[in-house]
Each structure stands twice: as C-alpha cells, then as structure tokens.
Design an enzyme around this catalytic site. Structure first.
Site, mmCIF file in Angstrom:
data_model
loop_
_atom_site.group_PDB
_atom_site.id
_atom_site.type_symbol
_atom_site.label_atom_id
_atom_site.label_comp_id
_atom_site.label_asym_id
_atom_site.label_seq_id
_atom_site.Cartn_x
_atom_site.Cartn_y
_atom_site.Cartn_z
ATOM 1 N N TRP A 156 0.800 -1.224 0.000
ATOM 2 C CA TRP A 156 0.000 0.000 0.000
ATOM 3 C C TRP A 156 0.835 1.277 0.000
ATOM 4 O O TRP A 156 0.338 2.341 -0.324
ATOM 5 C CB TRP A 156 -0.908 0.016 1.245
ATOM 6 C CG TRP A 156 -0.147 -0.312 2.506
ATOM 7 C CD1 TRP A 156 -0.010 -1.545 3.074
ATOM 8 C CD2 TRP A 156 0.601 0.590 3.327
ATOM 9 N NE1 TRP A 156 0.781 -1.473 4.203
ATOM 10 C CE2 TRP A 156 1.169 -0.171 4.379
ATOM 11 C CE3 TRP A 156 0.848 1.964 3.279
ATOM 12 C CZ2 TRP A 156 1.968 0.403 5.367
ATOM 13 C CZ3 TRP A 156 1.652 2.535 4.270
ATOM 14 C CH2 TRP A 156 2.195 1.759 5.299
ATOM 15 N N ASP A 182 -2.787 -4.264 -2.414
ATOM 16 C CA ASP A 182 -3.412 -4.125 -1.106
ATOM 17 C C ASP A 182 -4.797 -3.521 -1.269
ATOM 18 O O ASP A 182 -5.025 -2.667 -2.126
ATOM 19 C CB ASP A 182 -2.538 -3.223 -0.218
ATOM 20 C CG ASP A 182 -2.975 -3.242 1.232
ATOM 21 O OD1 ASP A 182 -3.931 -2.511 1.572
ATOM 22 O OD2 ASP A 182 -2.380 -3.983 2.031
ATOM 23 N N GLY A 231 7.046 -6.207 0.552
ATOM 24 C CA GLY A 231 6.340 -6.072 1.825
ATOM 25 C C GLY A 231 7.241 -6.418 2.988
ATOM 26 O O GLY A 231 8.460 -6.218 2.944
ATOM 27 N N SER A 232 6.636 -6.951 4.028
ATOM 28 C CA SER A 232 7.368 -7.211 5.261
ATOM 29 C C SER A 232 8.255 -8.451 5.150
ATOM 30 O O SER A 232 7.993 -9.367 4.363
ATOM 31 C CB SER A 232 6.392 -7.399 6.421
ATOM 32 O OG SER A 232 5.725 -8.641 6.318
ATOM 33 N N GLU A 253 11.289 -8.027 -2.147
ATOM 34 C CA GLU A 253 11.896 -6.839 -1.548
ATOM 35 C C GLU A 253 11.178 -6.575 -0.244
ATOM 36 O O GLU A 253 9.969 -6.327 -0.228
ATOM 37 C CB GLU A 253 11.821 -5.606 -2.442
ATOM 38 C CG GLU A 253 12.747 -4.519 -1.898
ATOM 39 C CD GLU A 253 12.388 -3.116 -2.293
ATOM 40 O OE1 GLU A 253 11.458 -2.552 -1.675
ATOM 41 O OE2 GLU A 253 13.026 -2.582 -3.212
ATOM 42 N N LEU A 254 11.930 -6.612 0.856
ATOM 43 C CA LEU A 254 11.323 -6.625 2.176
ATOM 44 C C LEU A 254 11.711 -5.369 2.965
ATOM 45 O O LEU A 254 11.896 -4.320 2.381
ATOM 46 C CB LEU A 254 11.729 -7.918 2.887
ATOM 47 C CG LEU A 254 11.480 -9.194 2.031
ATOM 48 C CD1 LEU A 254 12.005 -10.429 2.736
ATOM 49 C CD2 LEU A 254 10.004 -9.334 1.692
#
Length: 516
Positions: A156, A182, A231-232, A253-254
């Site tokens: 998001w 999202d 994201g995470s 990609e975190l």
C-alpha cells in the site's frame, strides 16, 4: 482541495476491472480525512481461478506477438501516465494520505521504467549464439521463454510504483500478470491496468484480484508461475516457503532499517536538507527511507541543529496539491507502531529533538516528523523497523565506527553516505552491507537509475528489480544445441582410449588459444 472521497464516475468503472465480487466487499477510507472511498469487491477462490485461466489464454497469444508490439504498449503507457498524472496523483494521495510531491515520485518511477524496458527489451529477449563444444560443428541457440503467469503482490505504501514498475518488465517479456494489490490502494492498480489497456495491452493479460493477503495470498501463489512480492520480511518468509514447495521462482523486496552516514568532511547544510526527504518521504513509510543517522563527532552538533530545524519546518497536510511537505500515515496500525517506538524510547531515556506528537487535529493518522537522540540498544526503535516518520541520530568517532554501526543490523536494503570526497564516499559505501548505497543522496539516485538493479541483502530480501535483472527474472532460458557433420563420440574404428587422448589434446589446444 482536501483529500476526500474520489468521484463516483472515476471509482465505479475502475472497480469493474477487478476480477472480484465472489466474496463480501470491504469498506476503504481515506487516511487523511477518514472519508469513505469505496466498497471494495473481494475475490473468491472461483474469481482467482477465473483470473488465472483468462491470463493463461491471453499470455499464449501475447508471447507470440513480436517484441516491438509489446514495446509499443510501454511507450504509450509512458505518455498516458505523464499526461494523466493529475488523476492518478489524486487517487494515490487519497488512498495513501501521502504528500503530492511524494506521490509524484511514483509517477516518475513508472515513466522511467516504462521508457527503460521499452528501450532494452529487444536486446534482452533476443536469441543468443554462444560457442558450442566443438566450434563450427556445434551450433548453440539460447532462447528466452516467458515464465507464464506472474503474480505481482504489491503493498500500500507505493501503490503505483510497486504495482506497475514490477509488472511492466514481466509483460514486455511475454508474461501475463495477475496482481494482488493491497485493498487500501487497489484503485491505483486498477487505474494502471486501465491505462495499460488504453495503451494497447490486450484485455485479460493484466488482471487484479482483490483481498487480504491472509485470505487469498495462498490461492494466488498456488496458481502462479513466478511470484514478485514487496512487503514485510515476515510475510516474505512465508511466501518463500509457499513458492519453494511448488519449486517456482520468486523475488522479494522486504523491510529495511537504513543508515545514513555523515562523514567529517560532508557538506553539512546540503546533507541536512536532503536528509529530510530521505527520512520523511511518504511519512517514512518507505522501505528505502533512512531511520538511522550516524554523524561524525566533528560535525555532529552542526548537522543535528540544521537537520532538526528543517524537520520542525515541515508543513503537514492532506490537500490534493503541492502545499504540504509531508502527509499522513496510512493506517491506525502504523500510527500505533510509531507511537510505541517513540514512547518506549522516551521512557528509557531518549531525547526528542523534534516532533514526537500525534496530530489528530489534522486527520486521524497524522504524526509529526520526529528526531530522536540518546537512543540506546535496549530501546525498540534502535533495531526494529519503524516504517514511519521517526529517525534516530548517533554520534560516531570515525568512518570505521560509522560503518560498523551501519552494519549492525539484520537488514540490508539501502544506505547513504555524505562526503565532499567522492572516492572516499564510494569506498565507504562499498563496505556497507546493503543492496544499494547512495553517495550524497538519500535513495533516489540508486532507485531512479533504472539500468541498475535494486534489492536487498539479509532479511531485506532476495532477487532484484530494475536493470536487466528486473526483466530476466521473469524468463526461463532454453538451450538448443545442434551437432553437425561429426558426432561428439569416437569416429568409426576409433577406440575409446584414442578418443580420450584426442580430446585431451584438443582441450589443451583450446586452452592455449584461450577459447571458452
């Protein structure tokens, strides 16, 4: 104009582009005001199955089209995004709450990547002719084949850049894309799909399914041929496990806890000014943004004074124009994390140099850009990613101490080094464990250089976006080797022993000639 609900005549046709409706809808609200944006349809398992089935049919036809026709779509999309930027900026701001200048970063990112992949696709997708095992007698063709249907699971915080700039190389490579944006920022992704179809992309080739990751993420991954996720770190591990069980590729990609180093010879006024954007773009809700600043003792006081003064002058607001320097956080959970990190630090002895306050007078999730000093290891903010407008400043005695502190983390996404000596800056940068390091910039120099790969080390991820790597990851290679005239085997009447001696001589000659 204040960020509020988007016009119904804009929202309704975009919602119709989603492959969704089989599950109960959810309400989505504008973070800056709390105004309702839409009742967002959600995708059922049947919706997801239909999306992938349609995508596979469309992909086979798309992959058969000449590369020049695929490239033409990217070039046209480039023009649409720039030409209709006021519309998409309104959507991005309304869905995220970010300032317009930071929303424009996303427009620029899509335009740059569309232009880049349009310019390099033909070369990257061409058949290669490497040397065969027996020169002249062995012909080898290495072909590039699209993966099939790529799942792009985007977050998001940068809903245009991360949904679109990852989809474009997948599409021009001949794949179809099923996106799972999202819920909060689904309209941005749907607008992009609409724009791409107006640019000439076949309908059904790029689709969006809607739903919470915990509800539909597994269903998407179960049908994809490749997964691209931003994201995470925690969710990234789960996706890697799910993809690994199916033996399909993935790119992740975190998170990041990114350091900015101000060396003794830095241009302090410039560093202090540009560090503001490096730390507070999109209210700090950016994996690439800086959360730790290490300043050489000799310039610490001057840098901190100037940086703090700039921070206090940032104007907060949610207007759909360029008046605000920073916007709102996007969710209550982000606000909660920011408050917890700051409150915990203050309770354990940290000093608030700027900010440190929730601003409900401006909107439900506004929080002042915050600078902390005297942060120590027992504080949550010291090591954990905040993902908000909070940065901690630390005094260091040397370049070695700064590098050691920068590397004292499990993350490794981005970093920044400030110095007047370019060679020194590059040398220090090379010692930092991060996928990208910017010298005398925060994150845009590396991120915006579309011909260079971007990605993380450690728990900041695996795989790369941008550059040739950002396209090649969506392809499989196929080697076709044709043997001509003579077989790779003993000639009639030749013993295996003589064959081995002959080949031994051949290998030595090839080495002498320095042949591959």
């Amino acid at each position: 104009m204040t960020s509020a609900a988007l016009p119904a005549d804009l929202v309704k046709p975009l919602l119709e582009r989603a492959t969704a409706g089989g599950a109960p809808s959810v309400e989505v609200f504008a973070p800056a005001t709390g105004a309702k944006i839409a009742d967002l349809p959600q995708s059922s398992t049947d919706d997801i199955e239909r999306a992938f089935s349609t995508a596979r049919t469309a992909q086979a036809q798309w992959a058969a089209r000449p590369v020049r026709e695929r490239v033409a779509v990217l070039r046209k999309l480039h023009d649409i995004v720039l030409g209709e930027q006021e519309t998409i900026l309104d959507i991005v701001q309304t869905e995220t709450g970010k300032a317009r200048a930071h929303a424009f970063d996303e427009v620029g990112d899509v335009a740059v990547n569309a232009r880049y992949y349009a310019s390099v696709a033909s070369k990257l997708l061409s058949t290669r002719r490497p040397r065969g095992v027996l020169p002249v007698l062995t012909r080898v063709d290495v072909r590039q084949r699209p993966k099939g249907v790529v799942a792009v699971i985007s977050p998001w915080n940068y809903p245009l850049a991360l949904a679109v700039s990852d989809a474009l190389p997948a599409l021009v490579a001949g794949n179809a894309v099923v996106a799972r944006p999202d819920n909060q920022t689904a309209l941005t992704a749907l607008w992009a799909i609409d724009a791409a179809e107006r640019a000439g992309l076949p309908r059904g080739l790029w689709q969006a399914v809607l739903g919470r990751g915990r509800d539909i993420g597994g269903e998407v991954i179960a049908r994809a041929d490749y997964v691209d996720y931003t994201g995470s770190s925690a969710t990234g591990r789960t996706i890697a496990q799910q993809a690994g069980e199916r033996l399909i590729g993935y790119s992740l990609e975190l998170g990041g806890k990114n350091p900015l180093l101000v060396l003794a010879d830095a241009d302090v006024p410039r560093a202090a000014k540009i560090a503001i954007r490096a730390c507070f773009a999109s209210a700090g809700q950016l994996c690439e943004s800086m959360e730790r600043i290490y300043v050489h003792d000799s310039v610490y006081d001057r840098f901190v004074a100037e940086f703090t003064a700039h921070t206090k002058n940032i104007e907060l607001g949610g207007a759909l124009d360029y008046s605000a320097g920073m916007g709102s956080l996007t969710f209550q959970r982000q606000l909660d994390t920011v408050r917890q990190h700051v409150d915990d630090a203050v309770a354990k002895g940290a000093t608030v140099l700027a900010g440190g306050k929730h601003r409900p007078d401006l909107g439900p999730y506004f929080y002042e850009p915050t600078v902390l000093a005297d942060v120590t290891a027992e504080m949550t903010v010291y090591r954990e990613e905040t993902f908000g407008p909070v940065v901690s400043v630390y005094r260091v005695a040397s370049d070695d101490a700064a590098v050691a502190a920068a590397n004292d983390t499990a993350y490794g996404l981005n970093a920044s080094v400030w110095t007047k000596d370019a060679a020194r800056g590059r040398a220090v940068a090379a010692r930092i464990n991060a996928g990208s390091v910017n010298v005398n910039e925060g994150f845009i120099a590396a991120w915006g250089s579309s011909d260079a790969p971007s990605g993380g080390l450690g728990i900041s991820g695996t795989g790369r976006r941008h550059g040739p790597e950002g396209l090649l990851k969506y392809l499989d290679t196929q080697t076709i080797a044709q043997q001509r005239v003579l077989p790779i085997a003993p000639l009639p009447g030749m013993s295996e022993e003589l064959w081995a001696k002959t080949m031994t001589l051949y290998f030595g000659v090839m080495k002498t000639l320095r042949q591959k």
